[in-house]
Motif scaffolding. Structure first.
Motif, PDB file in Angstrom:
ATOM      1  N   THR A 221     -10.053 -18.761  -2.872  1.00 44.22           N
ATOM      2  CA  THR A 221      -9.998 -17.302  -2.854  1.00 44.22           C
ATOM      3  C   THR A 221     -11.082 -16.728  -3.762  1.00 44.22           C
ATOM      4  OG1 THR A 221      -7.621 -17.309  -2.426  1.00 44.22           O
ATOM      5  CG2 THR A 221      -8.564 -15.290  -3.342  1.00 44.22           C
ATOM      6  N   THR A 273     -10.041 -16.312   1.431  1.00 41.52           N
ATOM      7  CA  THR A 273      -9.756 -14.979   0.891  1.00 41.52           C
ATOM      8  C   THR A 273      -9.048 -14.108   1.916  1.00 41.52           C
ATOM      9  OG1 THR A 273     -11.735 -15.171  -0.500  1.00 41.52           O
ATOM     10  CG2 THR A 273     -10.787 -12.966  -0.229  1.00 41.52           C
ATOM     11  N   THR A 275      -7.159 -15.166   4.352  1.00 42.53           N
ATOM     12  CA  THR A 275      -5.802 -15.685   4.482  1.00 42.53           C
ATOM     13  C   THR A 275      -4.929 -15.197   3.336  1.00 42.53           C
ATOM     14  OG1 THR A 275      -6.714 -17.673   5.551  1.00 42.53           O
ATOM     15  CG2 THR A 275      -4.437 -17.791   4.800  1.00 42.53           C
ATOM     16  N   ARG A 276      -5.496 -15.214   2.127  1.00 47.57           N
ATOM     17  CA  ARG A 276      -4.766 -14.713   0.963  1.00 47.57           C
ATOM     18  C   ARG A 276      -4.491 -13.215   1.088  1.00 47.57           C
ATOM     19  NH1 ARG A 276      -1.568 -17.144  -2.539  1.00 47.57           N
ATOM     20  NH2 ARG A 276      -3.102 -18.839  -2.711  1.00 47.57           N
ATOM     21  N   MET A 309       0.779 -19.750   1.650  1.00 51.65           N
ATOM     22  CA  MET A 309       0.362 -18.660   0.770  1.00 51.65           C
ATOM     23  C   MET A 309       1.409 -17.553   0.722  1.00 51.65           C
ATOM     24  SD  MET A 309      -3.732 -18.150   1.324  1.00 51.65           S
ATOM     25  CE  MET A 309      -4.936 -19.408   0.878  1.00 51.65           C
ATOM     26  N   GLU A 313       3.378 -16.207  -2.601  1.00 53.46           N
ATOM     27  CA  GLU A 313       3.386 -14.819  -3.035  1.00 53.46           C
ATOM     28  C   GLU A 313       4.795 -14.240  -3.112  1.00 53.46           C
ATOM     29  OE1 GLU A 313       0.834 -13.084  -4.079  1.00 53.46           O
ATOM     30  OE2 GLU A 313      -0.708 -14.584  -3.633  1.00 53.46           O
TER      31      GLU A 313
END
Length: 391
Positions: A221, A273, A275-276, A309, A313
């Motif tokens: 990321t 990034t 995907t995050r 991910m 989160e």
């Protein structure tokens, strides 16, 4: 009533067809899935969709060609579903069509365009077709999306706490049943839209998506790029809200990369990034509404990196597929539109005002008759409150 649902999402990779027997029993809608199948678009139709989607310019000739080509492709999928899933016996086809434009100005949806002429489906199958399901909600002041909120709400009401349903297509959307509040449904932001656009760009069209999230897994990321992407005002708008590829597309990503004060990250870091970004925006939306359990569906569930991910989160929030509740995740949207068509045929609204922001709940769609005279069931006495999946 035996209903075939047809759906192609913002990723436009294939037409998903699902069939089910649907029955109203008091306040419970009984659904018995009959199976589902996926029918890829013909290459020339898929290429024309890609060339016509925003922000590309187009012509009325291209729009006409798409309306016919998509309609014929949906007709082929309906014929296959009628033959292979229903043994040639069904009562209704419900077609979402292909979204080509979702017109949003200052958080207000002014119009929405789904192409795929339903006459081709009616002619091919001989069955009546419910189509153009979003426009009536827009006319009533709603977002016209996400329409899966009705099915999610009926399914989640049997769960304790504050459950939410997550769909990961081109755009991610959630339906939340928070304690003491009306059901809420809204688009959280991009799921596969930016990822797929980036993969096509980085591979010069050789790949259409990040298979199994492998390239994202190989990258890291990029904090500054993620910060720029998260600065989009869309994420701060209150729900109900909706968005689409008119907003999240390749030039959008290029603008974010150009805003970086340092050299752009490598392709794998960009994909990691993006995907995050999906994971963070989904998680932020869930935390804001106190979600205690997340039930996921859609193509993005096949990306293990994205699912990991999201779990990272949302620590402490169980994440499971809709399959666990009896609703196949790959067929959920097609089945959801089958349910909406069933409700329309029985004179029942297909939206929740708290889900789309409309002034009132409306009957959805337009009906194209089949070969026989159109005969609708008697209007139902009451709308369903629960969805039960039969084995």
């Amino acid at each position: 009533m035996r209903v075939i649902g047809l759906m192609s999402g913002t990723s436009y990779d294939a037409i998903e067809a699902a069939a089910a027997d649907l029955t109203l029993d008091g306040d419970t809608l009984l659904l018995r899935p009959l199976g589902h199948l996926s029918v890829p678009y013909p290459h020339e139709v898929r290429d024309l969709i890609a060339a016509t989607l925003p922000p590309a310019a187009t012509t009325t000739q291209a729009v006409c060609a798409l309306d016919t080509g998509i309609g014929q492709a949906f007709a082929d999928a309906a014929e296959r579903a009628l033959r292979d899933l229903c043994d040639g016996d069904a009562d209704l086809v419900v077609s979402h069509g292909q979204t080509m434009h979702h017109w949003v100005e200052d958080s207000t949806v002014r119009g929405t365009l789904q192409l795929g002429q339903p006459a081709w489906i009616a002619e091919a199958t001989g069955l009546p077709v419910v189509s153009d399901l979003r426009s009536r909600d827009v006319a009533a002041g709603g977002q016209g999306a996400p329409l899966v909120g009705m099915t999610d709400t009926l399914l989640l009401r049997a769960l304790p706490g504050a459950p939410a349903a997550l769909n990961l297509g081109g755009i991610a959307n959630v339906t939340v049943l928070a304690q003491g509040a009306e059901p809420l449904a809204f688009d959280t932001g991009p799921a596969n839209a930016l990822l797929d656009a980036a993969v096509r760009h980085f591979t010069d069209g050789a790949a259409a998506y990040d298979e199994d999230g492998r390239r994202a897994a190989a990258g890291h990321t990029h904090p500054e790029l993620l910060r720029i992407l998260l600065d989009d005002p869309y994420y701060r708008r209150p729900a109900p809200k909706s968005t689409g590829k008119e907003h999240f597309h390749l030039p959008y990503l290029h603008r974010a990369l150009d805003a970086l004060p340092t050299p752009a990250p490598g392709p794998d870091d960009v994909l990691a990034t993006l995907t995050r970004l999906t994971a963070v925006t989904v998680a932020d939306a869930c935390r804001a509404h106190g979600v205690t359990e997340l039930v996921a569906s859609g193509g993005g569930t096949r990306n293990p990196v994205l699912m990991r991910m999201i779990a990272e989160e949302l620590p402490g929030v169980p994440l499971r597929p809709s399959d666990d509740l009896g609703l196949p995740s790959d067929a959920k949207e097609a089945l959801a539109f089958a349910i909406l068509g069933f409700l329309t045929a029985h004179g029942l609204p297909g939206t929740l005002t708290s889900g789309t922001g409309a002034r009132r709940a409306t009957l959805l769609g337009s009906i194209t008759p089949g070969r026989a005279p159109l005969r609708l069931p008697e209007p139902a006495a009451q709308p369903p409150r629960l969805l039960r999946i039969a084995p």
